[in-house]
Motif scaffolding. Structure first.
Motif, PDB file in Angstrom:
ATOM      1  N   THR A 116      58.681  44.940  14.814  1.00 51.50           N
ATOM      2  CA  THR A 116      57.090  44.547  14.385  1.00 51.50           C
ATOM      3  C   THR A 116      56.587  43.420  14.989  1.00 51.50           C
ATOM      4  O   THR A 116      55.474  43.553  15.307  1.00 51.50           O
ATOM      5  N   SER A 117      57.096  42.535  15.162  1.00 52.04           N
ATOM      6  CA  SER A 117      56.670  41.388  16.088  1.00 52.04           C
ATOM      7  C   SER A 117      56.273  41.706  17.342  1.00 52.04           C
ATOM      8  O   SER A 117      55.269  40.964  17.930  1.00 52.04           O
ATOM      9  N   VAL A 118      57.014  42.629  17.958  1.00 52.11           N
ATOM     10  CA  VAL A 118      56.876  43.189  19.315  1.00 52.11           C
ATOM     11  C   VAL A 118      55.502  43.717  19.312  1.00 52.11           C
ATOM     12  O   VAL A 118      54.484  43.494  20.084  1.00 52.11           O
ATOM     13  N   VAL A 119      55.288  44.506  18.230  1.00 59.06           N
ATOM     14  CA  VAL A 119      54.013  45.401  18.097  1.00 59.06           C
ATOM     15  C   VAL A 119      52.817  44.573  17.980  1.00 59.06           C
ATOM     16  O   VAL A 119      51.653  44.816  18.572  1.00 59.06           O
ATOM     17  N   SER A 120      53.069  43.593  17.184  1.00 55.05           N
ATOM     18  CA  SER A 120      51.912  42.786  16.757  1.00 55.05           C
ATOM     19  C   SER A 120      51.502  41.901  17.881  1.00 55.05           C
ATOM     20  O   SER A 120      50.567  41.600  18.019  1.00 55.05           O
ATOM     21  N   ASN A 121      52.561  41.524  18.836  1.00 54.79           N
ATOM     22  CA  ASN A 121      52.511  40.763  19.838  1.00 54.79           C
ATOM     23  C   ASN A 121      51.762  41.531  21.090  1.00 54.79           C
ATOM     24  O   ASN A 121      50.834  40.990  21.518  1.00 54.79           O
ATOM     25  N   ASN A 122      51.832  42.893  21.041  1.00 52.04           N
ATOM     26  CA  ASN A 122      51.132  43.625  22.022  1.00 52.04           C
ATOM     27  C   ASN A 122      49.917  43.916  21.845  1.00 52.04           C
ATOM     28  O   ASN A 122      49.009  44.005  22.349  1.00 52.04           O
ATOM     29  N   LYS A 123      49.506  43.960  20.404  1.00 47.35           N
ATOM     30  CA  LYS A 123      48.093  43.981  20.048  1.00 47.35           C
ATOM     31  C   LYS A 123      47.426  42.909  20.218  1.00 47.35           C
ATOM     32  O   LYS A 123      46.267  42.786  20.917  1.00 47.35           O
ATOM     33  N   LYS A 124      47.932  41.705  20.267  1.00 47.69           N
ATOM     34  CA  LYS A 124      47.499  40.283  20.766  1.00 47.69           C
ATOM     35  C   LYS A 124      47.011  40.345  22.201  1.00 47.69           C
ATOM     36  O   LYS A 124      46.205  39.594  22.648  1.00 47.69           O
ATOM     37  N   ARG A 125      47.969  41.310  22.883  1.00 50.34           N
ATOM     38  CA  ARG A 125      47.941  40.899  24.625  1.00 50.34           C
ATOM     39  C   ARG A 125      46.782  41.995  25.145  1.00 50.34           C
ATOM     40  O   ARG A 125      46.894  42.174  26.428  1.00 50.34           O
ATOM     41  N   ILE A 126      46.124  42.692  24.313  1.00 46.15           N
ATOM     42  CA  ILE A 126      45.129  43.539  24.681  1.00 46.15           C
ATOM     43  C   ILE A 126      44.094  42.726  25.729  1.00 46.15           C
ATOM     44  O   ILE A 126      43.697  41.580  25.122  1.00 46.15           O
ATOM     45  N   HIS A 127      43.577  43.135  26.782  1.00 42.51           N
ATOM     46  CA  HIS A 127      42.821  42.332  27.497  1.00 42.51           C
ATOM     47  C   HIS A 127      41.593  42.063  26.608  1.00 42.51           C
ATOM     48  O   HIS A 127      40.903  43.084  26.087  1.00 42.51           O
ATOM     49  N   PRO A 128      40.873  41.033  26.537  1.00 41.60           N
ATOM     50  CA  PRO A 128      39.491  40.483  25.911  1.00 41.60           C
ATOM     51  C   PRO A 128      38.318  41.579  26.786  1.00 41.60           C
ATOM     52  O   PRO A 128      38.584  41.691  27.723  1.00 41.60           O
ATOM     53  N   GLU A 129      37.472  41.671  25.836  1.00 39.12           N
ATOM     54  CA  GLU A 129      36.133  42.212  26.744  1.00 39.12           C
ATOM     55  C   GLU A 129      35.834  41.581  27.917  1.00 39.12           C
ATOM     56  O   GLU A 129      35.602  39.939  27.644  1.00 39.12           O
ATOM     57  N   ILE A 130      35.586  42.140  28.781  1.00 38.90           N
ATOM     58  CA  ILE A 130      35.039  41.520  29.929  1.00 38.90           C
ATOM     59  C   ILE A 130      33.491  41.130  29.952  1.00 38.90           C
ATOM     60  O   ILE A 130      32.786  41.865  29.777  1.00 38.90           O
ATOM     61  N   LYS A 131      33.367  39.747  30.186  1.00 38.75           N
ATOM     62  CA  LYS A 131      31.901  39.301  29.972  1.00 38.75           C
ATOM     63  C   LYS A 131      31.181  39.689  31.453  1.00 38.75           C
ATOM     64  O   LYS A 131      31.766  39.150  32.241  1.00 38.75           O
ATOM     65  N   THR A 132      29.962  40.536  31.342  1.00 37.58           N
ATOM     66  CA  THR A 132      29.320  40.668  32.528  1.00 37.58           C
ATOM     67  C   THR A 132      28.338  39.670  32.861  1.00 37.58           C
ATOM     68  O   THR A 132      27.661  39.284  31.866  1.00 37.58           O
ATOM     69  N   PRO A 133      28.166  39.162  34.103  1.00 31.93           N
ATOM     70  CA  PRO A 133      26.985  38.436  34.293  1.00 31.93           C
ATOM     71  C   PRO A 133      25.715  39.113  34.268  1.00 31.93           C
ATOM     72  O   PRO A 133      25.700  40.426  34.296  1.00 31.93           O
ATOM     73  N   ASP A 134      24.496  38.348  34.242  1.00 38.82           N
ATOM     74  CA  ASP A 134      23.238  39.028  34.312  1.00 38.82           C
ATOM     75  C   ASP A 134      22.852  39.243  35.522  1.00 38.82           C
ATOM     76  O   ASP A 134      22.330  40.266  36.349  1.00 38.82           O
ATOM     77  N   LYS A 135      22.857  38.208  36.415  1.00 33.45           N
ATOM     78  CA  LYS A 135      22.413  38.129  37.646  1.00 33.45           C
ATOM     79  C   LYS A 135      23.187  37.229  38.774  1.00 33.45           C
ATOM     80  O   LYS A 135      23.854  36.232  38.169  1.00 33.45           O
ATOM     81  N   ILE A 136      23.410  37.649  40.043  1.00 31.23           N
ATOM     82  CA  ILE A 136      24.372  36.975  40.840  1.00 31.23           C
ATOM     83  C   ILE A 136      23.459  36.695  42.277  1.00 31.23           C
ATOM     84  O   ILE A 136      22.807  37.729  42.705  1.00 31.23           O
ATOM     85  N   SER A 137      23.527  35.520  42.873  1.00 30.16           N
ATOM     86  CA  SER A 137      22.835  35.288  43.898  1.00 30.16           C
ATOM     87  C   SER A 137      23.903  35.159  44.945  1.00 30.16           C
ATOM     88  O   SER A 137      24.647  34.258  44.962  1.00 30.16           O
ATOM     89  N   PHE A 138      23.842  36.091  45.990  1.00 26.29           N
ATOM     90  CA  PHE A 138      24.561  36.142  47.137  1.00 26.29           C
ATOM     91  C   PHE A 138      23.638  35.461  48.399  1.00 26.29           C
ATOM     92  O   PHE A 138      22.776  35.608  48.630  1.00 26.29           O
ATOM     93  N   ALA A 139      24.640  34.471  48.861  1.00 25.28           N
ATOM     94  CA  ALA A 139      24.009  33.881  50.276  1.00 25.28           C
ATOM     95  C   ALA A 139      24.593  34.801  51.324  1.00 25.28           C
ATOM     96  O   ALA A 139      25.833  34.777  51.611  1.00 25.28           O
ATOM     97  N   ALA A 140      23.497  35.209  52.006  1.00 26.34           N
ATOM     98  CA  ALA A 140      23.987  36.027  53.283  1.00 26.34           C
ATOM     99  C   ALA A 140      23.853  34.892  54.528  1.00 26.34           C
ATOM    100  O   ALA A 140      23.174  34.037  54.629  1.00 26.34           O
ATOM    101  N   LYS A 141      24.389  35.206  55.649  1.00 27.51           N
ATOM    102  CA  LYS A 141      24.604  34.411  56.895  1.00 27.51           C
ATOM    103  C   LYS A 141      23.681  34.621  57.866  1.00 27.51           C
ATOM    104  O   LYS A 141      23.348  33.849  58.762  1.00 27.51           O
ATOM    105  N   THR A 142      22.725  35.488  57.651  1.00 29.65           N
ATOM    106  CA  THR A 142      21.582  36.094  58.375  1.00 29.65           C
ATOM    107  C   THR A 142      20.374  35.005  58.337  1.00 29.65           C
ATOM    108  O   THR A 142      20.375  34.131  57.174  1.00 29.65           O
ATOM    109  N   LYS A 143      19.663  34.743  59.294  1.00 30.55           N
ATOM    110  CA  LYS A 143      18.405  33.818  59.563  1.00 30.55           C
ATOM    111  C   LYS A 143      17.414  34.327  58.433  1.00 30.55           C
ATOM    112  O   LYS A 143      16.880  33.504  57.770  1.00 30.55           O
ATOM    113  N   GLN A 144      16.986  35.711  58.552  1.00 30.68           N
ATOM    114  CA  GLN A 144      16.141  36.080  57.750  1.00 30.68           C
ATOM    115  C   GLN A 144      16.675  36.709  56.420  1.00 30.68           C
ATOM    116  O   GLN A 144      17.624  37.483  56.529  1.00 30.68           O
ATOM    117  N   GLY A 145      16.103  36.437  55.336  1.00 28.23           N
ATOM    118  CA  GLY A 145      16.543  37.290  54.271  1.00 28.23           C
ATOM    119  C   GLY A 145      18.023  36.541  53.722  1.00 28.23           C
ATOM    120  O   GLY A 145      18.878  37.230  53.741  1.00 28.23           O
TER     121      GLY A 145
END
Lengths: 304, 372
Positions: free
Chosen positions: B171-200
């Motif tokens: 029983t402890s293994v089963v309950s332990n496995n329940k806790k070990r479920i991956h938590p919900e992944i928080k998604t970001p709203d926006k991400i800024s990527f820096a490019a190496k190009t001169k323009q843009g």
């Protein structure tokens, strides 16, 4: 070494000498059972799979009645800070090499006797304590050993270790490919315990095919070289790796068998038992000349 | 004696060959030749000579994960003298695999049809004749440790195993496995990527829009993610330089990354997606609640549509169009008129009053009443 009295040793030596003169038309060979069996076994070590759990070290100690610590203590990875070598108390060790470049994982390499097809230790042993067995193992017989440690000097991988710590009945220790287990149909202890099956036990020929198959299937994963396929005439233990073998401290060795040079010289000198006969002939000649001269001197003295 | 044997063979061989021509069940629906899977000419049941994993393109899992047990006890390896069998939380792992190649991460050799478990291919005994693939114990560990070692950096056996004699209760293994479920992944709203190009230099990526507006599934972009992308034990590993080609690859399934750089790259932070400014068609009034796919029906990505109403609303006539929905109820005289009498533009925006009325104009004079 223990049960070998000086008298016995001299007897065996005399017998070997007699035997040699008897078969002097054939050149002497390194091992008594020197014909390599085509079904001899080997182990393919895939170092790209190894995780360095060191269970093989524990299993080896347990199988050879060497004092082993608890199995949990082998989770300790701090031992990897130093490079280790197999010794008289640890017949196999795992070393870890840090991840390089884009590699995600470090490389773990198990080290033990390679069980050469043309073993230098067998060749170097003057009393025949080492032998290459039909199943590929190179094993050591304590009853014959006189403790000269020539095997340690001869081994291209510097594997045989001597129990320097023991004053009475010290032994030469090295991996014996679990000869006592394999002859009962069991797997070598390290092969049996390995969780990842880094160590694949099988016919050497089949393992070489498997190794090349793996390389061609995953050319990015492996360097195109099977260590032990040709090194010093071939070894029973074969290695696959993801980077150059010399970076993982595998010695750079040619493809010629290690005993090749020493045996060629020895066998050349002693071929057909010519040098001893020639030496005795020389001594005989000198003695004969001296005898003649003495007789001449006697005659001259008598004349006067 | 020899003749007798030959006779038997002559009887058998036609049946064998006949048998080979009929590929039964799921195999018949596949475009396969024998050599796709078998390495020898005449495979038999005893020696099927199946090639080692040559069929990556065929691997498929059709069964939903909920059909499988939540927890498996892995006890097919006979030699378990040191550790007790692992209670493997299949569901938790299946859910985690969503971003990392899905079921195929572990069921790496599954032709269409039933789900193949590890022990169907990997022999449970290490002493065996076929050494071309790992035995069951090796297969399990190679599969598990590949990820476990990566994200936890540990090879400690007791993470999964319990030492024999020190097991916890079921029983402890089963309950332990329940806790070990991956938590919900928080998604970001926006991400800024820096490019190496001169323009843009800047690519502003609106993660939320790609999920909510363009209704992409996580796995559409994150198909082969490793756990260490988030669970890195060695942070320097994650800052590895990735080539431009690989960076562009993920976007290129929808965006043209070859020529139209400025649609993503700009010198300052770009605003979110605005249908009006990008395409010239304002969605805000009547179309704001629609799914993109209601109008953009083409399955091969988004394509520009003609902004005439008829593109979508070709069936509208005087009878079936309720003018009330525009916010204006037409009076009796105007409701008789054809649409084109007032709406000269194809966008049906502003009506023209001057053709009939010299003294009236929109919106000062309305052809009806505002709807309430």
């Amino acid at each position: 070494m223990a049960n070998q009295s000086r008298r016995n040793f001299l007897k065996t030596s005399a017998l070997i000498g007699a035997g040699l003169t008897g078969v002097s038309s054939k050149p002497a060979k390194a091992a008594p059972n020197n014909i390599l069996d085509e079904n001899r076994m080997g182990v393919l070590v895939d170092t790209t799979v190894c995780i360095g759990c060191r269970k093989c070290e524990w299993a080896c100690k347990t199988a050879h009645n060497l004092s082993a610590q608890s199995i949990e203590s082998y989770n300790d990875r701090s031992v990897f800070k130093n490079m280790r070598r197999p010794d008289d108390k640890t017949l196999t060790v795992v070393n870890e090499y840090a991840a390089k470049g884009d590699d995600q994982f470090p490389v773990d390499v198990k080290v033990q006797c390679m069980h050469c097809d043309k073993p230098a230790c067998v060749s170097a042993c003057i009393v025949g304590a080492f032998s290459k067995e039909k199943n590929g193992s190179v094993i050591w017989n304590g009853d014959r050993c006189i403790g000269c440690r020539y095997c340690m000097v001869a081994c291209p991988f510097q594997v045989p270790a001597f129990e320097y710590g023991k004053a009475i009945q010290p032994e030469v220790r090295k991996c014996d490919f679990c000869f006592d287990r394999t002859k009962d149909g069991k797997l070598p202890a390290c092969v049996e315990i390995c969780p990842m099956e880094v160590l694949t036990y099988g016919r050497r020929e089949e393992l070489i095919d498997l190794a090349h198959q793996k390389i061609s299937l995953y050319p990015d994963r492996y360097v195109n070289n099977v260590y032990g396929e040709h090194e010093v005439g071939g070894t029973s233990w074969l290695y696959l790796a993801g980077r150059d073998f010399h970076e993982l401290q595998f010695p750079k060795l040619g493809t010629n068998p290690a005993p090749g040079v020493s045996e060629a010289i020895q066998h050349g000198i002693f071929a057909y038992f010519v040098p001893p006969i020639a030496l005795y002939a020389l001594f005989g000649g000198v003695m004969w000349l001296n005898k003649n001269r003495k007789q001449d001197e006697h005659k001259e003295a008598n004349h006067e | 004696m020899m003749n007798y044997k030959i006779f038997i063979w002559m009887l058998i061989v036609p049946f064998v060959i006949n048998g080979q021509n009929k590929i039964s069940g799921n195999h018949s629906t596949q475009n396969l030749t024998c050599s796709t899977c078998h390495s020898c000419d005449i495979p038999t049941k005893e020696n099927p000579c199946i090639k080692v994993c040559p069929r990556e393109s065929m691997i498929r899992i059709d069964q939903p994960v909920t059909d499988a047990p939540k927890i498996f006890v892995i006890n097919k390896i006979r030699e378990t003298d040191i550790y007790s069998p692992v209670k493997f939380s299949h569901l938790a792992h299946a859910e985690m695999s969503g971003l990392a190649g899905g079921c195929r991460t572990c069921h790496h050799y599954n032709p269409p049809g039933n789900v193949i478990g590890c022990s169907d291919c990997h022999e449970s005994s290490r002493k065996r004749t076929d050494i071309s693939k790992p035995d069951l114990k090796g297969a399990y560990h190679q599969q598990c440790m590949n990820c476990h070692r990566a994200w936890s950096g540990s090879t400690d056996c007791t993470v999964c195993h319990e030492l024999k004699g020190k097991e916890k209760s079921q029983t402890s293994v089963v309950s332990n496995n329940k806790k070990r479920i991956h938590p919900e992944i928080k998604t970001p709203d926006k991400i800024s990527f820096a490019a190496k190009t001169k323009q843009g230099k800047l690519v502003t990526f609106y993660h939320n829009e790609h999920i909510n507006l363009f209704s992409l599934e996580c796995s559409d972009c994150h198909s082969n993610e490793s756990c260490i992308k988030c669970h890195s034990t060695n942070k320097t590993a994650s800052t590895k330089t990735i080539s431009e080609k690989i960076k562009h690859k993920k976007c290129s399934s929808c965006h043209n990354t070859e020529s139209n750089c400025s649609s993503c790259h700009s010198n300052s932070e770009a605003g979110g997606f605005n249908h009006k400014s990008v395409t010239g068609f304002d969605l805000s009034k009547f179309h704001s609640k629609l799914d993109c796919a209601r109008c953009h029906t083409s399955k091969s990505g988004f394509k520009g549509l003609n902004n005439e109403c008829k593109t979508c609303h070709g069936t509208w006539t005087l009878e079936n169009f309720k003018h009330k929905s525009t916010g204006l109820v037409l009076d009796e005289t105007h409701s008789e008129l054809d649409c084109e009498n007032c709406h000269k533009e194809l966008s049906y925006s502003k009506p023209v009053c001057e053709d009939c009325h010299d003294d009236k104009s929109y919106p000062n004079n309305l052809p009806g009443k505002r709807a309430k």
